[in-house]
Design a protein around this motif. Structure first.
Motif, PDB file in Angstrom:
ATOM      1  N   GLU A  52       0.900  -1.089  -0.158  1.00  0.00           N
ATOM      2  CA  GLU A  52      -0.069  -0.062   0.019  1.00  0.00           C
ATOM      3  C   GLU A  52       0.850   1.295   0.026  1.00  0.00           C
ATOM      4  N   GLY A  53       0.619   2.155  -0.769  1.00  0.00           N
ATOM      5  CA  GLY A  53       1.500   3.374  -1.136  1.00  0.00           C
ATOM      6  C   GLY A  53       2.509   3.233  -1.946  1.00  0.00           C
ATOM      7  N   SER A  54       2.665   2.307  -2.527  1.00  0.00           N
ATOM      8  CA  SER A  54       3.820   1.830  -3.200  1.00  0.00           C
ATOM      9  C   SER A  54       3.770   2.694  -4.647  1.00  0.00           C
ATOM     10  N   PRO A  55       5.101   3.192  -4.962  1.00  0.00           N
ATOM     11  CA  PRO A  55       5.000   3.971  -6.219  1.00  0.00           C
ATOM     12  C   PRO A  55       4.505   3.289  -7.826  1.00  0.00           C
ATOM     13  N   LEU A  56       4.062   1.910  -7.508  1.00  0.00           N
ATOM     14  CA  LEU A  56       3.548   1.061  -8.688  1.00  0.00           C
ATOM     15  C   LEU A  56       2.124   1.195  -8.638  1.00  0.00           C
ATOM     16  N   ASP A  57       1.313   2.070  -7.490  1.00  0.00           N
ATOM     17  CA  ASP A  57       0.042   2.158  -7.608  1.00  0.00           C
ATOM     18  C   ASP A  57      -0.205   3.126  -8.613  1.00  0.00           C
ATOM     19  N   LYS A  58       0.522   4.033  -9.031  1.00  0.00           N
ATOM     20  CA  LYS A  58      -0.058   5.060 -10.019  1.00  0.00           C
ATOM     21  C   LYS A  58       0.401   4.377 -11.361  1.00  0.00           C
ATOM     22  N   ILE A  59       1.617   3.458 -11.555  1.00  0.00           N
ATOM     23  CA  ILE A  59       1.696   3.041 -12.779  1.00  0.00           C
ATOM     24  C   ILE A  59       0.618   2.139 -13.122  1.00  0.00           C
ATOM     25  N   CYS A  60       0.430   1.257 -12.126  1.00  0.00           N
ATOM     26  CA  CYS A  60      -0.684   0.074 -12.605  1.00  0.00           C
ATOM     27  C   CYS A  60      -1.818   0.787 -12.980  1.00  0.00           C
ATOM     28  N   GLY A  61      -2.555   2.006 -12.234  1.00  0.00           N
ATOM     29  CA  GLY A  61      -3.500   2.584 -12.570  1.00  0.00           C
ATOM     30  C   GLY A  61      -3.401   3.214 -14.058  1.00  0.00           C
ATOM     31  N   LEU A  62      -2.212   3.829 -14.494  1.00  0.00           N
ATOM     32  CA  LEU A  62      -1.940   4.016 -15.741  1.00  0.00           C
ATOM     33  C   LEU A  62      -2.030   3.072 -16.712  1.00  0.00           C
ATOM     34  N   THR A  63      -1.363   1.931 -16.217  1.00  0.00           N
ATOM     35  CA  THR A  63      -1.364   0.704 -17.465  1.00  0.00           C
ATOM     36  C   THR A  63      -2.873   0.425 -17.499  1.00  0.00           C
ATOM     37  N   ARG A  64      -3.604   0.267 -16.576  1.00  0.00           N
ATOM     38  CA  ARG A  64      -4.891  -0.190 -16.696  1.00  0.00           C
ATOM     39  C   ARG A  64      -5.632   0.912 -17.495  1.00  0.00           C
ATOM     40  N   ARG A  65      -5.462   2.129 -17.377  1.00  0.00           N
ATOM     41  CA  ARG A  65      -6.240   3.065 -18.448  1.00  0.00           C
ATOM     42  C   ARG A  65      -5.709   2.925 -19.952  1.00  0.00           C
TER      43      ARG A  65
END
Length: 482
Positions: free
Chosen positions: A167-180
């Motif tokens: 939780e709170g990992s920098p990958l959260d934003k990256i995964c969100g971008l990848t999903r979009r």
């Protein structure tokens, strides 16, 4: 019962019939008939593979007889012997009868024997093909179900939620971008240091897109010279180069409708960059040695650990190709920038290693995890996975402790510079942040070179005296050998 192929000889002249029989009876079971009616009775009662008929016979000619054989026993290989040296007058009948071999009189025994051998082999190959076709037809629904199940499994494995992160990992934003962006057919450039999981994110893009049911193929562009890379990606025609003994379909055609992942894209030569640019612009490929272009429908995901923008400025990478590849840019942070992910990644790596080696353990000690979080992991996730596997192999107890860790990892935890292996330089004045970052870099390079001052100084562009001065300044001198 004989296992030899059965050959039926049809001829109204007894001497000719006996001559053919003597030529082939050492290798084949031979049946004989003096006319079409007798031959048809034998075909109805016996299992015949090859029929040899003379053309000139009273009543029904050889051609007319073999036309009937083709209609009633189409699997039988048909041959004809004729006194016509030029078959032009009866060529239409030969085609209608589906005759495999036309043999002119006088024939040579070796010629006739070879022709019959080939005919018997052709019959066997046809039979094997028919059996395989039946088996394939029966197996097709099962294979399709298995393939569909495999696709669904991959879709589950490569869901964004399954990418390991805290939780709170920098990958959260990256995964969100990848999903979009996954559902859009745009080229994506994935960058990051070696071992950060660029291929993992490329697969996630594919299996979360509308192309998930189509192929995902991978090519390491830095592993092959230009001619071989061009052949791998675009295919080649037979004879295009030495060793090209047959046509080959390239990865772009194999992945038609799916995704091509081009790893180490920064390693390709300027000459090949031009060819790749043409493919990205027009969706056309041309196999080596071919004059024809073929359209392909693929999504391209490229990856590199280089700074392509810098490569463009240095003239080593084409600017137009760079902009074509980086329609969407995803940068993966190194593991040292997300220490909160280390415990989860280590746990996942341990689960995999336990399955691989069949050596069950319960997990890591808290102290081992702390040391692992303090380490900079220059090899990123790949280095972490290798370290966990090494610890498991060496372990004797139920838990993996710090005593199993490699020397550089232990040294990072013993340095007393806990803040140096974290991201704590984000706080403080500019000078304090710069000093923390410099100390972190010093420590990481020293650990990587096993505290060898000369090699560390050379990498950092410092003199040995300058390196020692900085090490003393940041309180790292006790880690150096005198």
């Amino acid at each position: 019962m004989s296992n030899r192929p059965t050959v039926l000889i049809v001829d109204d002249e007894m001497r000719s019939l006996e001559a053919v029989e003597r030529t082939i009876d050492d290798e084949f079971d031979v049946r004989t008939a003096s006319g079409a009616a007798e031959a048809e009775r034998i075909l109805a009662e016996d299992w015949v593979q090859v029929v040899i008929s003379d053309q000139r016979m009273p009543g029904t000619s050889g051609i007319e007889f073999l036309k009937g054989v083709r209609e009633r026993w189409p699997e039988v290989i048909r041959m004809i012997i004729s006194g016509y040296t030029d078959p032009g007058d009866i060529i239409e009948g030969i085609n209608e009868a589906g005759i495999y071999q036309y043999i002119t009189k006088p024939w040579h025994p070796d010629q006739l024997l070879l022709a019959v051998r080939n005919a018997a082999r052709l019959y066997q190959l046809q039979r094997e093909y028919d059996l395989l076709a039946v088996e394939a037809k029966v197996a097709a629904p099962v294979l399709e179900r298995q393939l569909a199940q495999r696709r669904e499994q991959l879709k589950r494995v490569f869901r964004m939620e399954e990418i390991v992160r805290a939780e709170g990992s920098p990958l959260d934003k990256i995964c969100g971008l990848t999903r979009r962006i996954a559902g859009y057919d745009i080229v994506v450039l994935v960058t990051g240091e070696s071992g950060t999981g660029k291929e993992l994110f490329a697969r996630a893009l594919h299996y979360n897109s509308l192309r998930a049911d189509k192929p995902f193929v991978v090519e390491n562009c830095g592993a092959l010279p230009d001619p071989l890379l061009e052949s791998e990606l675009f295919g080649h025609k037979r004879g295009a180069f030495t060793g090209a003994i047959c046509d080959r379909v390239g990865l772009f055609e194999q992945a038609d409708g799916g995704t091509v992942f081009l790893d180490e894209i920064g390693e390709i030569s300027p000459a090949f960059q031009v060819k790749l640019l043409r493919v990205l612009q027009g969706g056309e490929i041309r196999p080596l040695g071919s004059n024809q272009r073929r359209m392909v429908n693929v999504r391209v995901v490229a990856a590199t650990n280089r700074d392509l923008a810098e490569e463009v400025r240095a003239g080593r990478f084409r600017e137009d190709l760079y902009y074509r590849l980086s329609v969407m840019h995803v940068h993966l942070p190194p593991l040292r920038a997300r220490p909160m992910d280390v415990p989860l990644l280590a746990k996942r790596a341990l689960e995999w290693a336990v399955k691989l080696h069949g050596k069950p353990v319960k997990g890591f000690t808290d102290e081992a995890i702390a040391f692992m979080q303090d380490y900079g992991w220059p090899g990123n996730v790949r280095e972490l996975e290798n370290e966990v596997q090494r610890m498991l192999v060496l372990a004797d107890g139920e838990y993996l402790g710090k005593e199993l860790l490699s020397a550089p990892i232990c040294a990072s935890g013993q340095s007393g510079g806990e803040e140096l292996c974290s991201t704590s330089w984000a706080n403080g004045s500019l000078r304090e942040r710069v000093e923390k970052m410099e100390a972190h870099i010093l420590l990481e390079v020293l650990i990587r070179h096993a505290w060898n001052k000369s090699r560390a100084a050379a990498e950092l562009g410092l003199s040995r005296v300058g390196l020692r001065s900085k090490v003393e300044r940041y309180g790292l001198e006790r880690k150096l050998d005198s």
